[in-house]
Design an enzyme around this catalytic site. Structure first.
Site, mmCIF file in Angstrom:
data_model
loop_
_atom_site.group_PDB
_atom_site.id
_atom_site.type_symbol
_atom_site.label_atom_id
_atom_site.label_comp_id
_atom_site.label_asym_id
_atom_site.label_seq_id
_atom_site.Cartn_x
_atom_site.Cartn_y
_atom_site.Cartn_z
ATOM 1 N N LYS A 71 49.065 56.963 64.994
ATOM 2 C CA LYS A 71 47.616 56.894 64.803
ATOM 3 C C LYS A 71 46.855 57.077 66.107
ATOM 4 O O LYS A 71 45.673 57.364 66.090
ATOM 5 C CB LYS A 71 47.230 55.610 64.072
ATOM 6 C CG LYS A 71 47.532 54.308 64.750
ATOM 7 C CD LYS A 71 46.819 53.213 63.968
ATOM 8 C CE LYS A 71 47.720 52.109 63.496
ATOM 9 N NZ LYS A 71 48.070 51.150 64.536
ATOM 10 N N LYS B 102 57.049 61.166 66.589
ATOM 11 C CA LYS B 102 56.571 60.325 65.481
ATOM 12 C C LYS B 102 55.087 60.589 65.210
ATOM 13 O O LYS B 102 54.316 60.764 66.151
ATOM 14 C CB LYS B 102 56.754 58.848 65.892
ATOM 15 C CG LYS B 102 56.460 57.846 64.800
ATOM 16 C CD LYS B 102 56.461 56.410 65.337
ATOM 17 C CE LYS B 102 55.063 55.986 65.747
ATOM 18 N NZ LYS B 102 54.800 54.545 65.769
ATOM 19 N N LYS C 223 54.685 53.074 75.822
ATOM 20 C CA LYS C 223 53.271 52.705 75.986
ATOM 21 C C LYS C 223 52.902 52.543 77.455
ATOM 22 O O LYS C 223 51.775 52.841 77.840
ATOM 23 C CB LYS C 223 52.925 51.439 75.197
ATOM 24 C CG LYS C 223 53.046 51.665 73.697
ATOM 25 C CD LYS C 223 51.873 51.187 72.890
ATOM 26 C CE LYS C 223 51.986 51.775 71.490
ATOM 27 N NZ LYS C 223 51.186 51.229 70.465
HETATM 28 P P1 ATP Z 1 50.440 53.428 67.434
HETATM 29 O O1 ATP Z 1 50.622 54.842 67.053
HETATM 30 O O2 ATP Z 1 49.057 53.089 67.909
HETATM 31 O O3 ATP Z 1 51.526 52.859 68.276
HETATM 32 P P2 ATP Z 1 51.569 52.639 64.977
HETATM 33 O O4 ATP Z 1 50.960 53.374 63.838
HETATM 34 O O5 ATP Z 1 52.931 53.006 65.410
HETATM 35 O O6 ATP Z 1 50.515 52.616 66.117
HETATM 36 P P3 ATP Z 1 51.283 50.026 63.668
HETATM 37 O O7 ATP Z 1 49.976 50.163 63.100
HETATM 38 O O8 ATP Z 1 51.470 48.710 64.271
HETATM 39 O O9 ATP Z 1 51.687 51.070 64.774
HETATM 40 O O10 ATP Z 1 52.391 50.295 62.557
HETATM 41 C C1 ATP Z 1 52.378 49.626 61.358
HETATM 42 C C2 ATP Z 1 53.628 49.946 60.607
HETATM 43 O O11 ATP Z 1 53.700 51.353 60.331
HETATM 44 C C3 ATP Z 1 54.919 49.582 61.333
HETATM 45 O O12 ATP Z 1 55.811 48.984 60.425
HETATM 46 C C4 ATP Z 1 55.458 50.909 61.803
HETATM 47 O O13 ATP Z 1 56.860 50.923 61.911
HETATM 48 C C5 ATP Z 1 55.000 51.842 60.686
HETATM 49 N N1 ATP Z 1 54.856 53.229 61.155
HETATM 50 C C6 ATP Z 1 54.028 53.669 62.124
HETATM 51 N N2 ATP Z 1 54.134 55.000 62.276
HETATM 52 C C7 ATP Z 1 55.075 55.413 61.390
HETATM 53 C C8 ATP Z 1 55.653 56.703 61.080
HETATM 54 N N3 ATP Z 1 55.260 57.808 61.693
HETATM 55 N N4 ATP Z 1 56.578 56.758 60.100
HETATM 56 C C9 ATP Z 1 56.966 55.631 59.447
HETATM 57 N N5 ATP Z 1 56.486 54.406 59.705
HETATM 58 C C10 ATP Z 1 55.543 54.284 60.664
#
Ligand code: ATP
Ligand code: LTN
Length: 334
Positions: free
Chosen positions: A200, A197, A115
């Site tokens: 969002k 990964k 980040k």
């Molecule tokens: P950003 O992309 O903005 O960093 P994020 O989607 O990784 O956001 P969160 O909204 O905080 O972050 O994630 C919520 C949950 O979703 C967490 O438990 C995270 O591990 C899970 N998660 C996020 N992306 C994935 C993915 N691609 N596959 C599986 N689990 C995910």
């Protein structure tokens, strides 16, 4: 453990539209604990401001994330669903735990490294101490299990280290939590760059399938997903990351095993396979979307839930915080 109850805790940031990665890696696994555990699922808006947010969007997404929790099967009668900033103990415990967390530990967090590279113009102290606030979220409720995607495992491990360190100085303060990473769906990859990964905050909307995408959009995005120059539908993460990711997604949505999927598409092309993945994803998300829309339309109902959830959570949070303050030697006047 809180008393004789096992506890499950997790959080999702209202920082963007939620993806099928969030759904498969986290949200859809939360409800498994509703019966046997005391469960807390939090919309972590304080975490979201470590990256600059537009206030009106943060507000809207806070309502949406709560509505999605419910749409993913979390019954507010059986789970404590609430918004982090409405329970001030999170921020208070976070300050205390900052004093039990080492600079070197935080420097090793891969999310901080990623980040800060991505937001080089805003490497604020909150981005650095983000895992301490997360540890406070978890430890306030004497949490046993934390269902998360694999990217958050490192943060839960740091939380265990912080809790263990605190307990060594002040015995029997915190339950040591366990990260629970789903076997399947632990890391859903981008449709455009399957080595990355699915996130969002990805700038390319075709790389990401959102939980709230309509059927046609979902099918179109899967049709465009990057695969490879072969034509065989076979699971091989190293040689065929795009196809393997699609097999994982299809398996998560249909419950079929990898072997069953390879057999089902034996002799068929990528076109047929991608269409089937899109259909399966759209079918599985349709009821979630319908329930989401129903919940979101009832703003007063969501606000009533925020209030009730925060009151429930505060009761637990207050108990742990005052225990911590007492152990530290803070004067307590009743
Ligand atoms: P950003 O992309 O903005 O960093 P994020 O989607 O990784 O956001 P969160 O909204 O905080 O972050 O994630 C919520 C949950 O979703 C967490 O438990 C995270 O591990 C899970 N998660 C996020 N992306 C994935 C993915 N691609 N596959 C599986 N689990 C995910
Ligand atoms: N850091 C997590 C969100 C999060 C969380 C938590 C998850 C904040 N507090 C407590 C589990 C438990 C993320 O970025 N996905």
């Amino acid at each position: 453990m809180f008393g004789d109850q096992k506890v499950s805790f997790s959080g999702v940031q209202p920082s963007g539209n939620l993806t099928i990665g969030n759904y498969l890696g986290a949200l859809r696994n939360f409800s498994a604990y509703s019966e046997a555990y005391k469960t807390f699922y939090c919309v972590v808006d304080e975490h979201a401001i470590t990256v600059r947010q537009v206030p009106a969007e943060l507000r809207r997404r806070t309502y949406e994330t709560l509505a999605l929790y419910m749409a993913c099967g979390l019954d507010p009668e059986k789970n404590t669903l609430y918004v982090q900033s409405m329970v001030h103990e999170h921020a208070e415990l976070s300050w205390i735990l900052n004093c039990f967390t080492m600079f070197g530990e935080l420097s090793r967090m891969t999310q901080f490294k990623d980040k800060s590279a991505k937001h080089a113009d805003n490497i604020n102290a909150g981005l650095f101490t983000y895992p301490v606030l997360m540890a406070s979220d978890i430890l306030l409720y004497q949490t046993d299990v934390v269902p998360v995607g694999v990217d958050q495992k490192q943060h839960v491990e740091l939380c265990r280290d912080i809790a263990t360190r605190f307990n060594q100085v002040y015995p029997d303060t915190f339950t040591i939590p366990e990260p629970i990473v789903a076997k399947q769906g632990r890391k859903i990859m981008s449709l455009a760059e399957p080595e990355k990964k699915m996130s969002k905050s990805d700038e390319n909307p075709n790389a990401v399938v959102y939980i709230l995408d309509d059927r046609d959009t979902i099918i179109r995005k899967f049709k465009r997903a990057v695969t490879d120059s072969e034509s065989e539908i076979r699971y091989d993460e190293a040689a065929k990351p795009g196809v393997s990711n699609l097999i994982t997604i299809y398996s998560c949505f249909t419950g079929k095993t990898v072997e069953e999927i390879e057999r089902e598409f034996d002799g068929k092309g990528y076109g047929d396979f991608k269409a089937a993945v899109g259909e399966a994803c759209a079918d599985a998300l349709a009821p979630v979307q319908a329930e989401f829309n129903r919940r979101l339309a009832d703003k007063a109902g969501l606000e009533a839930q925020m209030k009730k959830g925060a009151e429930e959570a505060s009761w637990y949070a207050r108990r742990t915080l005052s225990k911590v303050q007492k152990k530290l030697g803070f004067v307590q006047i009743r």
